[in-house]
Scaffold this motif. Structure first.
Motif, PDB file in Angstrom:
ATOM      1  N   ARG A  41      13.491  46.800  41.262  1.00 12.95           N
ATOM      2  CA  ARG A  41      13.207  45.859  41.896  1.00 12.95           C
ATOM      3  C   ARG A  41      13.082  45.676  42.806  1.00 12.95           C
ATOM      4  O   ARG A  41      11.976  44.295  43.127  1.00 12.95           O
ATOM      5  N   GLU A  42      12.849  46.582  44.060  1.00 13.96           N
ATOM      6  CA  GLU A  42      12.421  46.706  45.295  1.00 13.96           C
ATOM      7  C   GLU A  42      10.903  46.731  45.254  1.00 13.96           C
ATOM      8  O   GLU A  42       9.611  46.185  46.455  1.00 13.96           O
ATOM      9  N   ILE A  43      10.339  47.598  44.032  1.00 16.78           N
ATOM     10  CA  ILE A  43       9.402  47.969  43.905  1.00 16.78           C
ATOM     11  C   ILE A  43       8.641  46.563  43.732  1.00 16.78           C
ATOM     12  O   ILE A  43       7.300  46.337  44.064  1.00 16.78           O
ATOM     13  N   THR A  44       9.270  45.757  42.633  1.00 17.07           N
ATOM     14  CA  THR A  44       8.496  44.382  42.204  1.00 17.07           C
ATOM     15  C   THR A  44       8.718  43.864  43.494  1.00 17.07           C
ATOM     16  O   THR A  44       7.516  43.077  43.348  1.00 17.07           O
ATOM     17  N   LEU A  45       9.472  43.833  44.466  1.00 12.33           N
ATOM     18  CA  LEU A  45       9.067  42.612  45.661  1.00 12.33           C
ATOM     19  C   LEU A  45       8.321  42.668  46.333  1.00 12.33           C
ATOM     20  O   LEU A  45       7.791  42.018  46.879  1.00 12.33           O
ATOM     21  N   ALA A  46       7.747  44.258  46.425  1.00 10.39           N
ATOM     22  CA  ALA A  46       7.081  45.218  47.060  1.00 10.39           C
ATOM     23  C   ALA A  46       5.613  44.089  47.187  1.00 10.39           C
ATOM     24  O   ALA A  46       4.698  43.609  47.254  1.00 10.39           O
ATOM     25  N   LEU A  47       5.580  44.423  45.460  1.00 15.29           N
ATOM     26  CA  LEU A  47       4.104  44.491  44.602  1.00 15.29           C
ATOM     27  C   LEU A  47       3.580  42.759  45.077  1.00 15.29           C
ATOM     28  O   LEU A  47       2.891  42.119  45.229  1.00 15.29           O
ATOM     29  N   ALA A  48       4.861  42.164  45.060  1.00 13.76           N
ATOM     30  CA  ALA A  48       4.974  40.494  45.197  1.00 13.76           C
ATOM     31  C   ALA A  48       4.171  40.022  46.424  1.00 13.76           C
ATOM     32  O   ALA A  48       4.008  39.190  46.443  1.00 13.76           O
ATOM     33  N   LYS A  49       4.802  40.330  47.454  1.00 13.02           N
ATOM     34  CA  LYS A  49       4.866  40.427  48.881  1.00 13.02           C
ATOM     35  C   LYS A  49       3.632  40.154  48.547  1.00 13.02           C
ATOM     36  O   LYS A  49       3.046  40.019  49.715  1.00 13.02           O
ATOM     37  N   SER A  50       2.759  41.406  48.379  1.00 14.54           N
ATOM     38  CA  SER A  50       1.974  41.892  48.490  1.00 14.54           C
ATOM     39  C   SER A  50       0.577  41.002  47.830  1.00 14.54           C
ATOM     40  O   SER A  50      -1.268  41.614  48.141  1.00 14.54           O
ATOM     41  N   GLY A  51       0.995  40.312  46.817  1.00 14.66           N
ATOM     42  CA  GLY A  51      -0.037  39.182  45.889  1.00 14.66           C
ATOM     43  C   GLY A  51       0.447  39.387  45.137  1.00 14.66           C
ATOM     44  O   GLY A  51      -1.164  38.700  43.877  1.00 14.66           O
ATOM     45  N   ALA A  52       0.486  40.169  44.039  1.00 14.00           N
ATOM     46  CA  ALA A  52       0.187  40.429  42.747  1.00 14.00           C
ATOM     47  C   ALA A  52       0.856  39.695  41.667  1.00 14.00           C
ATOM     48  O   ALA A  52       1.910  38.922  42.655  1.00 14.00           O
ATOM     49  N   GLY A  77       2.622  30.835  45.584  1.00 15.78           N
ATOM     50  CA  GLY A  77       2.403  30.288  44.725  1.00 15.78           C
ATOM     51  C   GLY A  77       1.948  31.070  43.675  1.00 15.78           C
ATOM     52  O   GLY A  77       1.154  32.092  43.257  1.00 15.78           O
ATOM     53  N   LEU A  78       2.790  32.454  44.113  1.00  5.15           N
ATOM     54  CA  LEU A  78       3.609  33.585  43.079  1.00  5.15           C
ATOM     55  C   LEU A  78       3.216  33.810  42.250  1.00  5.15           C
ATOM     56  O   LEU A  78       4.338  32.935  41.215  1.00  5.15           O
ATOM     57  N   ARG A  79       3.357  34.501  40.387  1.00  6.72           N
ATOM     58  CA  ARG A  79       3.344  34.252  39.693  1.00  6.72           C
ATOM     59  C   ARG A  79       4.363  35.332  38.966  1.00  6.72           C
ATOM     60  O   ARG A  79       3.608  36.162  39.086  1.00  6.72           O
TER      61      ARG A  79
END
Length: 306
Positions: A41-52, A77-79
Motif C-alpha cells: 500500500r505504501e509503495i502504491t501511494l508513493a508511485l501515485a504521488k509521483s504521477g503514475a 487527475g490521478l488514475r
C-alpha cells in the motif's frame, strides 16, 4: 576493494525525498501486487504521488477498494483501478494483466510485493503449506513477468521490482520456505537482467537495454504479516521459535514502510543505474551504495545477492 559501511536509514532521507520525484512517473502505468495493505500500500501511494497510474490488487476486496479510493482522493487527475485477484491463479493473472492494460495502458512498472511467511522448524512443516510460499513469492512473480515482459521488450522500456529480503543471503532458522523463496526471486532478478542486457541489444536491435530489474530488502517493517507468521502449531510445539524471533525483532530499528516505497520510486524513476539485477537493501543509503557500485569494476557474471 572491501565493502564499506553504508549509512543506516529508517525512513525518508535526502536521496529518496518525495519532493525530488514530483511528476517523475507521469505517463507511467504501475501494477503492484499485495498492495491492499502494508508495504504494498505504501509503495502504491508513493508511485501515485509521483504521477503514475496505479493498479491495486490483492485477494481482499475491502483492502483493494480502500487503497484505490485513497489514491484517487490524492487528486491531481490521478488514475487508479482496483482488481481483486489470487495471483497464484493463472486465470486471475491473465485477467489482472488484461484489465490493467485495457483500463490504464501498457504496464511500465511491475512490482511483485505479495508475500507470506510462516515461522516454523522445517521438520514440523506440511508440504503443501511449504510450497505455497514458493508459489506466492516465486511462481506468481515469474509468471506475471512472463506475461508483461514481451511488451516491455518491444518498447525497450520498463522496471520490474521484486520484494525480497535480506533472508535471501542469510541462513535464518525457522523460515526455510520464506528464505528459499526470497533467494530464488533475487537470483531470478539477477539472471533476467543479464539475459535482457544481451537480448535487447543482440536480438531486438536496441543500442542499450532499457529494462531494469531489481529485488529489494524493504527492512523489517512491522506489518500484519509479522503478526500472522506464528501459527498456533509453532506457539504450542516450538515456543523457542517465538522467543528467538522476538529477541531478533528488538535488535533492529522501527523501519518505516515509506522507506521501501520511495526507494521503489527512486528505482522506477531511473535513478538506479548500476544497481540493475541486484538485491537493493532499502535500509542502507542508496546513493552511497550506488556510488560504491559504480566505482567498483563490474564482474562478467554478477552476484544478485552480493
Amino acid at each position: 576493494m572491501s565493502m564499506p559501511e553504508f549509512e543506516l536509514r529508517i525512513g525518508i532521507y535526502p536521496a529518496i525525498e518525495p519532493d525530488r520525484f514530483l511528476n517523475s512517473l507521469s505517463g507511467k502505468v504501475a501494477l503492484i501486487t499485495g498492495s491492499g495493505r502494508g508495504i504494498g500500500r505504501e509503495i502504491t501511494l508513493a508511485l501515485a504521488k509521483s504521477g503514475a497510474a496505479v493498479a491495486v490488487t490483492s485477494r481482499t476486496k475491502a483492502e483493494v477498494d480502500q487503497t484505490t479510493k485513497d489514491v484517487l482522493n490524492l487528486g491531481n487527475g490521478l488514475r487508479a483501478i482496483g482488481v481483486v485477484a489470487d495471483i497464484c491463479n493463472r486465470k486471475d493473472q491473465e485477467s489482472l494483466v488484461n484489465q490493467v492494460t485495457e483500463s490504464l495502458g501498457p504496464i511500465d512498472i511491475l512490482i511483485c510485493n505479495a508475500g507470506t511467511n510462516t515461522f516454523m522448524p522445517f521438520h514440523m512443516t506440511e508440504p503443501n503449506s511449504w510450497w505455497t510460499q514458493m508459489e506466492i513469492m516465486v511462481k506468481a512473480p515469474t509468471e506475471l513477468t512472463r506475461m508483461i515482459l514481451p511488451s516491455m521488450q518491444n518498447r525497450n522500456s520498463g522496471t520490474i521490482i521484486y520484494t525480497s529480503s535480506r533472508a535471501a543471503a542469510t541462513d535464518l532458522p525457522w523460515a526455510a520456505g520464506y528464505s528459499c523463496a526470497k533467494t530464488a526471486i533475487s537470483r531470478f532478478a539477477g539472471i533476467l537482467q543479464n539475459e535482457l542486457n544481451i537480448l535487447q541489444r543482440d536480438t531486438f536491435g536496441f543500442e542499450d537495454n532499457g529494462i531494469s530489474i531489481f529485488s529489494i530488502h524493504p527492512g523489517e517493517v512491522k506489518t500484519k504479516l509479522h503478526q500472522t507468521a506464528f501459527p498456533e502449531k509453532t506457539k504450542k510445539e516450538a515456543p523457542y521459535v517465538v522467543e528467538m524471533m522476538d529477541k531478533l525483532a528488538k535488535m533492529h530499528p522501527d523501519f518505516k514502510g515509506e522507506l521501501a516505497a520511495w526507494t521503489c520510486v527512486y528505482l522506477a524513476a531511473g535513478k538506479g543505474k548500476g544497481l540493475e539485477g541486484r538485491l537493493v537493501d532499502c535500509t542502507r543509503d542508496i546513493q552511497q551504495v550506488k556510488d560504491h557500485v559504480l566505482a567498483t569494476p563490474r564482474p562478467r557474471i554478477t552476484n544478485a545477492c552480493g
